[in-house]
Write a protein that holds these residues in place. Structure first.
Motif, PDB file in Angstrom:
ATOM      1  N   ILE A 169     -16.119 -25.578 -12.438  1.00 37.75           N
ATOM      2  CA  ILE A 169     -16.404 -24.176 -12.095  1.00 37.75           C
ATOM      3  C   ILE A 169     -15.741 -23.794 -10.869  1.00 37.75           C
ATOM      4  N   PHE A 170     -15.140 -22.506 -11.087  1.00 39.66           N
ATOM      5  CA  PHE A 170     -14.393 -22.248 -10.112  1.00 39.66           C
ATOM      6  C   PHE A 170     -15.163 -20.938  -9.311  1.00 39.66           C
ATOM      7  N   ASN A 171     -15.064 -19.925  -9.647  1.00 39.30           N
ATOM      8  CA  ASN A 171     -15.910 -18.828  -9.180  1.00 39.30           C
ATOM      9  C   ASN A 171     -16.497 -17.738 -10.192  1.00 39.30           C
ATOM     10  N   ILE A 204      -4.799 -13.127   5.119  1.00 40.56           N
ATOM     11  CA  ILE A 204      -3.642 -13.527   4.182  1.00 40.56           C
ATOM     12  C   ILE A 204      -4.087 -13.206   2.597  1.00 40.56           C
ATOM     13  N   PRO A 205      -3.125 -13.000   1.785  1.00 38.43           N
ATOM     14  CA  PRO A 205      -3.514 -12.675   0.479  1.00 38.43           C
ATOM     15  C   PRO A 205      -4.534 -13.910  -0.294  1.00 38.43           C
ATOM     16  N   VAL A 206      -5.470 -13.558  -0.731  1.00 40.72           N
ATOM     17  CA  VAL A 206      -6.203 -14.392  -1.321  1.00 40.72           C
ATOM     18  C   VAL A 206      -6.545 -14.236  -2.734  1.00 40.72           C
ATOM     19  N   PHE A 207      -6.486 -15.162  -3.577  1.00 40.63           N
ATOM     20  CA  PHE A 207      -6.392 -14.966  -5.011  1.00 40.63           C
ATOM     21  C   PHE A 207      -7.513 -15.605  -5.807  1.00 40.63           C
ATOM     22  N   ARG A 208      -8.280 -14.877  -6.451  1.00 42.13           N
ATOM     23  CA  ARG A 208      -9.543 -15.407  -7.210  1.00 42.13           C
ATOM     24  C   ARG A 208      -9.770 -15.031  -8.588  1.00 42.13           C
ATOM     25  N   GLU A 240      -8.959 -12.848 -15.438  1.00 48.32           N
ATOM     26  CA  GLU A 240      -8.487 -11.549 -14.519  1.00 48.32           C
ATOM     27  C   GLU A 240      -8.079 -12.031 -13.048  1.00 48.32           C
ATOM     28  N   LEU A 241      -6.813 -12.409 -12.857  1.00 50.51           N
ATOM     29  CA  LEU A 241      -6.535 -12.659 -11.563  1.00 50.51           C
ATOM     30  C   LEU A 241      -6.671 -11.504 -10.562  1.00 50.51           C
ATOM     31  N   LEU A 242      -7.559 -11.766  -9.532  1.00 47.30           N
ATOM     32  CA  LEU A 242      -7.722 -10.624  -8.399  1.00 47.30           C
ATOM     33  C   LEU A 242      -7.389 -11.084  -7.132  1.00 47.30           C
ATOM     34  N   GLU A 243      -6.710 -10.105  -6.199  1.00 50.77           N
ATOM     35  CA  GLU A 243      -6.562 -10.403  -4.777  1.00 50.77           C
ATOM     36  C   GLU A 243      -7.871  -9.774  -4.120  1.00 50.77           C
ATOM     37  N   MET A 244      -8.196 -10.355  -2.921  1.00 54.98           N
ATOM     38  CA  MET A 244      -9.403 -10.131  -2.183  1.00 54.98           C
ATOM     39  C   MET A 244      -9.541  -8.597  -1.957  1.00 54.98           C
ATOM     40  N   GLY A 245      -8.538  -7.825  -1.726  1.00 54.32           N
ATOM     41  CA  GLY A 245      -8.484  -6.359  -1.726  1.00 54.32           C
ATOM     42  C   GLY A 245      -8.861  -5.672  -3.025  1.00 54.32           C
ATOM     43  N   ASP A 272      -0.915 -11.104   6.830  1.00 46.58           N
ATOM     44  CA  ASP A 272       0.212 -12.206   6.872  1.00 46.58           C
ATOM     45  C   ASP A 272       0.745 -12.499   5.480  1.00 46.58           C
ATOM     46  N   PHE A 273       1.830 -12.300   5.188  1.00 44.88           N
ATOM     47  CA  PHE A 273       2.377 -12.723   3.563  1.00 44.88           C
ATOM     48  C   PHE A 273       2.990 -14.236   3.925  1.00 44.88           C
ATOM     49  N   SER A 274       2.971 -14.801   5.053  1.00 45.64           N
ATOM     50  CA  SER A 274       3.886 -16.220   5.069  1.00 45.64           C
ATOM     51  C   SER A 274       2.988 -17.381   4.349  1.00 45.64           C
ATOM     52  N   ARG A 275       1.494 -16.920   3.971  1.00 51.36           N
ATOM     53  CA  ARG A 275       0.922 -17.829   2.918  1.00 51.36           C
ATOM     54  C   ARG A 275      -0.122 -17.265   2.398  1.00 51.36           C
ATOM     55  N   THR A 276      -0.723 -18.093   1.450  1.00 51.49           N
ATOM     56  CA  THR A 276      -1.924 -17.565   0.471  1.00 51.49           C
ATOM     57  C   THR A 276      -2.870 -18.430   0.255  1.00 51.49           C
ATOM     58  N   SER A 277      -3.881 -17.885  -0.100  1.00 49.75           N
ATOM     59  CA  SER A 277      -5.032 -18.885  -0.804  1.00 49.75           C
ATOM     60  C   SER A 277      -5.226 -18.584  -2.102  1.00 49.75           C
ATOM     61  N   SER A 278      -5.256 -19.633  -2.895  1.00 50.48           N
ATOM     62  CA  SER A 278      -5.539 -19.335  -4.519  1.00 50.48           C
ATOM     63  C   SER A 278      -6.614 -20.649  -4.814  1.00 50.48           C
ATOM     64  N   TYR A 279      -7.561 -19.938  -5.543  1.00 49.56           N
ATOM     65  CA  TYR A 279      -8.488 -20.895  -5.940  1.00 49.56           C
ATOM     66  C   TYR A 279      -8.869 -20.438  -7.346  1.00 49.56           C
ATOM     67  N   PHE A 280      -8.271 -20.728  -8.384  1.00 49.03           N
ATOM     68  CA  PHE A 280      -8.575 -20.416  -9.816  1.00 49.03           C
ATOM     69  C   PHE A 280      -8.066 -21.402 -10.643  1.00 49.03           C
TER      70      PHE A 280
END
Length: 315
Positions: A169-171, A204-208, A240-245, A272-280
């Motif tokens: 289970i992710f999100n 940072i960009p966060v993808f969920r 549906e891949l979504l960014e935190m915004g 800051d676009f130098s790194r991202t967070s992805s959890y899916f």
């Protein structure tokens, strides 16, 4: 069994819920009540860390028995939902050794009980953290212990033939959400409802991606009642891949009518676009199960709407 007929089978099945007081456990009990009807209490047994009374989804007292006293008669022929586990928040409170040993003990009690009985099938609620631990992306204690849990139950399934669904289970989103501050959707909704604005702290960009909690329950139940799940961990995540915004914008749209402001403003620091967070995870298994069992998965805005509707009953 034809597509959709699993719902009839669900009404004739008995259930054991191990760990009923959390988010998924409460949502499951509510779903059972709606799916089975008035007989759901006689067909459902709940077990937890200790014997106690909780409030059921029908607002009536519900007995929870001690996991150490798990009865063979309750397990025999039942679909078992194993949801009991110390969370990653507990990992920060306990020593590594205690966190590991207590979770191992919980799983051993369940394994001993199902070995001594003949359940119909079992669902083991794993986590996306196990996938991160397996890949080396994030080997924290919680993820490592979840990975070990997966291995133990899948090994038992291979040996015993017990239909076993290990779901990563992710999100998730939807009713009975708890710990509002710990989840993006509920945290944003709580901010919007109480303060009229949303503050996104992620710089940072966060993808969920999100799967509705009721959809999760239906996917798992349908597969346990109609098939023999593959003896591998199965990703349970949204498609549906979504960014935190985007997540914040959806919550803002769904809460706009609940505040004095026509538009809920969103504030966020410079990104800051130098790194991202992805959890899916991989969305294909859930999509395939939905197609197989004729289940319509809720779009993200509907998931948010249902989450907010529940939150308003407790805020």
């Amino acid at each position: 069994m034809e597509n959709g007929s699993w719902r009839q089978a669900a009404q004739a099945t008995k259930y054991v819920v191990i760990g009923p007081s959390g988010w998924i456990g409460n949502a499951l009990l509510s779903w059972l009540g709606k799916s089975i009807g008035e007989e759901w209490r006689s067909k459902t047994k709940c077990y937890g860390s200790s014997a106690r009374m909780i409030v059921g989804p029908d607002n009536q007292p519900l007995e929870v028995l001690a996991l150490a006293d798990l009865l063979q008669a309750d397990l025999s022929g039942a679909v078992v939902f194993h949801l009991a586990y110390l969370t990653k928040e507990k990992a920060a409170e306990l020593s590594d050794g205690e966190f590991f040993s207590r979770n191992q003990a919980i799983d051993q009690l369940v394994l001993d009980a199902i070995t001594a009985s003949m359940p119909k099938a079992i669902f083991v609620a794993s986590s996306g953290a196990a996938a991160d631990a397996q890949s080396g992306k994030g080997r924290n204690l919680y993820g490592v212990t979840k990975l070990l849990q997966e291995d133990r139950f899948l090994a038992y399934a291979a040996k015993s033939g017990l239909p076993t669904f290990v779901g990563r289970i992710f999100n998730i989103a939807g009713p009975y959400i708890n710990k509002f501050d710990h989840y993006a959707v509920s945290s944003f909704a709580q901010q919007a409802i109480l303060s009229g604005q949303i503050n996104v702290t992620a710089s940072i960009p966060v993808f969920r991606s999100f799967l509705g909690v009721i959809d999760l329950i239906e996917l798992v139940t349908a597969e346990l009642l109609t098939g023999a799940p593959d003896l591998v961990p199965i990703d349970l995540c949204g498609h549906e891949l979504l960014e935190m915004g985007q997540i914040a914008a959806t919550v803002a749209h769904e809460t706009a009518g609940l505040t004095k402001k026509p538009v809920v403003p969103i504030f966020r620091p410079k990104i800051d676009f130098s790194r991202t967070s992805s959890y899916f995870g991989d969305p294909r298994p859930a999509l395939q199960l939905a197609l197989k069992h004729d289940i319509s998965l809720m779009p993200f805005p509907v998931q948010v709407r249902e989450t907010i509707a529940y939150m308003r009953t407790v805020l």
